[in-house]
Design an enzyme around this catalytic site. Structure first.
Site, PDB file in Angstrom:
ATOM      1  CB  VAL A  82      -0.970  -0.011   1.217  1.00 29.00           C
ATOM      2  CG1 VAL A  82      -1.775   1.269   1.273  1.00 29.00           C
ATOM      3  CG2 VAL A  82      -1.885  -1.217   1.160  1.00 29.00           C
ATOM      4  N   GLY A  83       1.919   1.246   0.812  1.00 27.56           N
ATOM      5  CA  GLY A  83       2.811   2.404   0.879  1.00 27.56           C
ATOM      6  C   GLY A  83       3.384   2.757  -0.495  1.00 27.56           C
ATOM      7  CB  SER A  90      -7.817  -4.169   8.391  1.00 28.16           C
ATOM      8  OG  SER A  90      -8.464  -5.383   8.221  1.00 28.16           O
ATOM      9  CB  SER A  91     -12.861  -4.994   6.420  1.00 22.65           C
ATOM     10  OG  SER A  91     -12.097  -6.094   5.989  1.00 22.65           O
ATOM     11  CB  CYS A  92     -10.242  -7.982  10.410  1.00 17.03           C
ATOM     12  SG  CYS A  92      -8.785  -7.128  10.936  1.00 17.03           S
ATOM     13  CE1 TYR A 142      -3.001  -5.948  10.626  1.00 15.70           C
ATOM     14  CE2 TYR A 142      -5.281  -6.417  10.077  1.00 15.70           C
ATOM     15  CZ  TYR A 142      -4.081  -5.819   9.777  1.00 15.70           C
ATOM     16  OH  TYR A 142      -3.961  -5.098   8.615  1.00 15.70           O
ATOM     17  CE  LYS A 154      -3.859  -2.218  10.988  1.00 16.94           C
ATOM     18  NZ  LYS A 154      -2.987  -1.192  10.425  1.00 16.94           N
ATOM     19  N   PRO A 182      -9.776  -0.116   4.696  1.00 15.47           N
ATOM     20  CG  PRO A 182      -7.703   0.151   3.694  1.00 15.47           C
ATOM     21  CD  PRO A 182      -8.369   0.137   5.031  1.00 15.47           C
ATOM     22  CB  THR A 183     -12.503  -4.353   1.450  1.00 13.45           C
ATOM     23  OG1 THR A 183     -12.902  -5.706   1.504  1.00 13.45           O
ATOM     24  CG2 THR A 183     -12.075  -3.994   0.029  1.00 13.45           C
ATOM     25  CG  ASN A 184     -10.083  -9.066   2.079  1.00 16.03           C
ATOM     26  OD1 ASN A 184      -9.479  -9.320   3.104  1.00 16.03           O
ATOM     27  ND2 ASN A 184     -11.373  -9.335   1.930  1.00 16.03           N
ATOM     28  CG  LEU A 185      -6.283  -3.198   0.416  1.00 18.85           C
ATOM     29  CD1 LEU A 185      -5.301  -2.232   1.075  1.00 18.85           C
ATOM     30  CD2 LEU A 185      -7.280  -2.444  -0.448  1.00 18.85           C
ATOM     31  CG  HIS A 220      -3.833 -10.796   2.881  1.00 21.74           C
ATOM     32  ND1 HIS A 220      -3.057  -9.657   2.839  1.00 21.74           N
ATOM     33  CD2 HIS A 220      -4.316 -10.868   4.145  1.00 21.74           C
ATOM     34  CE1 HIS A 220      -3.087  -9.068   4.022  1.00 21.74           C
ATOM     35  NE2 HIS A 220      -3.836  -9.781   4.835  1.00 21.74           N
ATOM     36  NE  ARG A 255     -12.767 -13.142   3.943  1.00 21.99           N
ATOM     37  CZ  ARG A 255     -13.628 -13.857   4.673  1.00 21.99           C
ATOM     38  NH1 ARG A 255     -14.914 -13.818   4.404  1.00 21.99           N
ATOM     39  NH2 ARG A 255     -13.204 -14.579   5.687  1.00 21.99           N
ATOM     40  CG  ASP A 304     -14.088 -21.692   5.561  1.00 20.45           C
ATOM     41  OD1 ASP A 304     -13.213 -21.860   4.697  1.00 20.45           O
ATOM     42  OD2 ASP A 304     -15.204 -22.247   5.534  1.00 20.45           O
TER      43      ASP A 304
HETATM   44  N1  LIG Z   1      -3.083  -5.955   2.358  1.00 19.80           N
HETATM   45  C1  LIG Z   1      -4.360  -5.873   2.633  1.00 19.80           C
HETATM   46  O1  LIG Z   1      -5.182  -6.665   2.158  1.00 19.80           O
HETATM   47  C2  LIG Z   1      -4.891  -4.779   3.511  1.00 19.80           C
HETATM   48  C3  LIG Z   1      -6.268  -4.706   3.695  1.00 19.80           C
HETATM   49  C4  LIG Z   1      -6.786  -3.720   4.501  1.00 19.80           C
HETATM   50  C5  LIG Z   1      -5.925  -2.838   5.120  1.00 19.80           C
HETATM   51  N2  LIG Z   1      -4.593  -2.923   4.919  1.00 19.80           N
HETATM   52  C6  LIG Z   1      -3.761  -1.973   5.643  1.00 19.80           C
HETATM   53  O2  LIG Z   1      -2.876  -1.293   4.792  1.00 19.80           O
HETATM   54  C7  LIG Z   1      -1.659  -1.028   5.481  1.00 19.80           C
HETATM   55  C8  LIG Z   1      -0.484  -1.523   4.650  1.00 19.80           C
HETATM   56  O3  LIG Z   1      -0.637  -2.894   4.346  1.00 19.80           O
HETATM   57  P1  LIG Z   1       0.202  -3.609   3.191  1.00 19.80           P
HETATM   58  O4  LIG Z   1      -0.654  -4.644   2.627  1.00 19.80           O
HETATM   59  O5  LIG Z   1       0.851  -2.595   2.363  1.00 19.80           O
HETATM   60  O6  LIG Z   1       1.296  -4.363   4.068  1.00 19.80           O
HETATM   61  P2  LIG Z   1       2.830  -4.629   3.727  1.00 19.80           P
HETATM   62  O7  LIG Z   1       3.000  -4.742   2.257  1.00 19.80           O
HETATM   63  O8  LIG Z   1       3.262  -5.753   4.603  1.00 19.80           O
HETATM   64  O9  LIG Z   1       3.510  -3.286   4.174  1.00 19.80           O
HETATM   65  C9  LIG Z   1       3.676  -2.960   5.512  1.00 19.80           C
HETATM   66  C10 LIG Z   1       4.914  -2.125   5.618  1.00 19.80           C
HETATM   67  O10 LIG Z   1       5.093  -1.767   6.978  1.00 19.80           O
HETATM   68  C11 LIG Z   1       6.483  -1.825   7.251  1.00 19.80           C
HETATM   69  N3  LIG Z   1       6.727  -2.061   8.662  1.00 19.80           N
HETATM   70  C12 LIG Z   1       6.340  -3.122   9.414  1.00 19.80           C
HETATM   71  N4  LIG Z   1       6.807  -2.996  10.666  1.00 19.80           N
HETATM   72  C13 LIG Z   1       7.514  -1.827  10.694  1.00 19.80           C
HETATM   73  C14 LIG Z   1       8.252  -1.158  11.710  1.00 19.80           C
HETATM   74  N5  LIG Z   1       8.335  -1.660  12.945  1.00 19.80           N
HETATM   75  N6  LIG Z   1       8.851   0.008  11.389  1.00 19.80           N
HETATM   76  C15 LIG Z   1       8.762   0.523  10.137  1.00 19.80           C
HETATM   77  N7  LIG Z   1       8.072  -0.060   9.153  1.00 19.80           N
HETATM   78  C16 LIG Z   1       7.465  -1.225   9.430  1.00 19.80           C
HETATM   79  C17 LIG Z   1       6.973  -3.010   6.435  1.00 19.80           C
HETATM   80  O11 LIG Z   1       8.353  -2.921   6.241  1.00 19.80           O
HETATM   81  P3  LIG Z   1       9.215  -4.285   6.067  1.00 19.80           P
HETATM   82  O12 LIG Z   1       8.631  -5.011   4.909  1.00 19.80           O
HETATM   83  O13 LIG Z   1      10.585  -3.796   5.838  1.00 19.80           O
HETATM   84  O14 LIG Z   1       9.005  -5.029   7.334  1.00 19.80           O
HETATM   85  C18 LIG Z   1       6.193  -2.831   5.148  1.00 19.80           C
HETATM   86  O15 LIG Z   1       6.885  -1.999   4.266  1.00 19.80           O
HETATM   87  C19 LIG Z   1      -1.764  -1.719   6.839  1.00 19.80           C
HETATM   88  O16 LIG Z   1      -2.145  -0.788   7.809  1.00 19.80           O
HETATM   89  C20 LIG Z   1      -2.886  -2.682   6.657  1.00 19.80           C
HETATM   90  O17 LIG Z   1      -3.597  -2.863   7.846  1.00 19.80           O
HETATM   91  C21 LIG Z   1      -4.028  -3.882   4.126  1.00 19.80           C
END
Ligand SMILES: NC(=O)c1ccc[n+]([C@@H]2O[C@H](COP(=O)([O-])OP(=O)(O)OC[C@H]3O[C@@H](n4cnc5c(N)ncnc54)[C@H](OP(=O)(O)O)[C@@H]3O)[C@@H](O)[C@H]2O)c1
Length: 302
Positions: free
Chosen positions: A2-3, A94-96, A123, A127, A150-153, A166, A196, A256
């Protein structure tokens, strides 16, 4: 995942003065280091996309980091932002966060109206605490801070590790690898019956940009498509896109999770934002990215 999508979206939209740190440069669990970072950079906006993220099995097996890391990261960033008078904070949850048996589609008002899905409660509780931090700062100090759920991304740069990922990236990887191995059968977790909703990551980045540029009325917004499918239908779609021609086997010994998790997205729609990428198109783009980056795809280990 996401970042990086948010970074690209902001750059495409003409934003230049952007500041980032990787987790190896700044551990956001470290309160003192996070405070120094925010104090020295003095950002106008803080977008919290860092988190400990994972699928059902990782959440169930490693509860402590999902609770502790997420609480630390968000507490440090939200509090340092408030202390340094940051004008806007966008917190991604997150939706959870919604109760397991809440009526569908899930409205923002259903928060804390019933028990959570036990597998990812760690988790979810972190949140929920973040949502309440944002709400408390808005209520007590009139801060223009917002939580987006956000929902599942899914999309480019997702985690494709088979243990921690995921469902959608796990399926892309499994179908692709099975096709390469001569159309071997693919074993998928659970019954295939849960429903989902999925949102392409560029759409959530667009929602973040919209939130950044708008004065939203409320503190909490769902971000999704408002449409869902069964996990079985998802598997068939991904099988078709990857070109796999073998059997699908369902491993019902694996959990599930919640039977259905569909977002009510009307609150965000009323503010003027809606998604644009349909599921099939988003999966095709993601699979293309996966093929182009097969040797470097991310595999997160807990
Ligand atoms: N993916 C989904 O389906 C989904 C759905 C709903 C909401 N979201 C929300 O979207 C956001 C981002 O999710 P994402 O899917 O992009 O996850 P991601 O790809 O795992 O990215 C998370 C990032 O956070 C960094 N991070 C973790 N621990 C850290 C720490 N202690 N200090 C600094 N950075 C740290 C990780 O860096 P490293 O990789 O270097 O550890 C990674 O770059 C989250 O808040 C998540 O709850 C995601």
């Amino acid at each position: 995942m996401v970042g990086s999508a948010i970074k690209l979206k902001l750059e495409e939209s003409g934003y230049k003065n952007l500041v980032y740190k990787t987790s190896s440069e700044l551990d956001l669990k470290n309160q003192a280091a996070t405070k120094v970072f925010i104090e020295s950079e003095k950002p106008d906006v803080v977008i919290i996309a860092a988190a400990r993220v994972g699928g059902i099995l990782a959440n169930d097996r490693y509860p402590y980091p999902f609770l502790y890391d997420n609480l630390q990261i968000q507490n440090n960033l939200i509090n340092a932002s408030h202390q340094n008078d940051v004008g806007k904070v966008i917190f991604l949850g997150s939706s959870c966060i919604y109760p397991k048996m809440a009526p569908q589609p899930l409205k923002e008002d259903y928060l804390l109206t019933g028990p959570l899905e036990p597998t990812n409660q760690w988790y979810a509780i972190a949140k929920i605490a973040g949502v309440k931090m944002v709400e408390a700062l808005r209520k007590q100090f009139d801060r223009n801070y917002v939580s987006l759920m956000p929902t599942n991304l899914y999309g480019p740069r997702d985690n494709f590790d088979l243990e921690t990922s995921h469902v959608l990236p796990a399926m892309i990887r499994k179908f692709h690898d099975a096709k390469e191995a001569g159309n071997k059968p693919v074993t998928l977790w659970g019954s295939g019956n849960p429903m989902r909703e999925f949102l392409y990551v560029e759409d959530v980045a667009d929602a973040v940009l919209f939130t950044m540029e708008s004065d939203l009325d409320e503190t909490l917004y769902n971000v999704g498509t408002g449409k869902d499918i069964t996990i079985k239908e998802l598997a068939e779609t991904i099988r078709e896109i990857t070109g796999h021609e073998g059997e699908i086997e369902w491993d019902s010994s694996k959990p599930d999770g919640t039977p259905r998790k569909l977002m009510d997205v009307s609150r965000m729609k009323e503010q003027g934002w809606t998604y644009t990428t349909e599921l099939k198109e988003g999966i095709e783009k993601t699979y293309r990215w996966f093929l182009e980056n097969r040797d470097e795809v991310r595999e997160v280990k807990v």
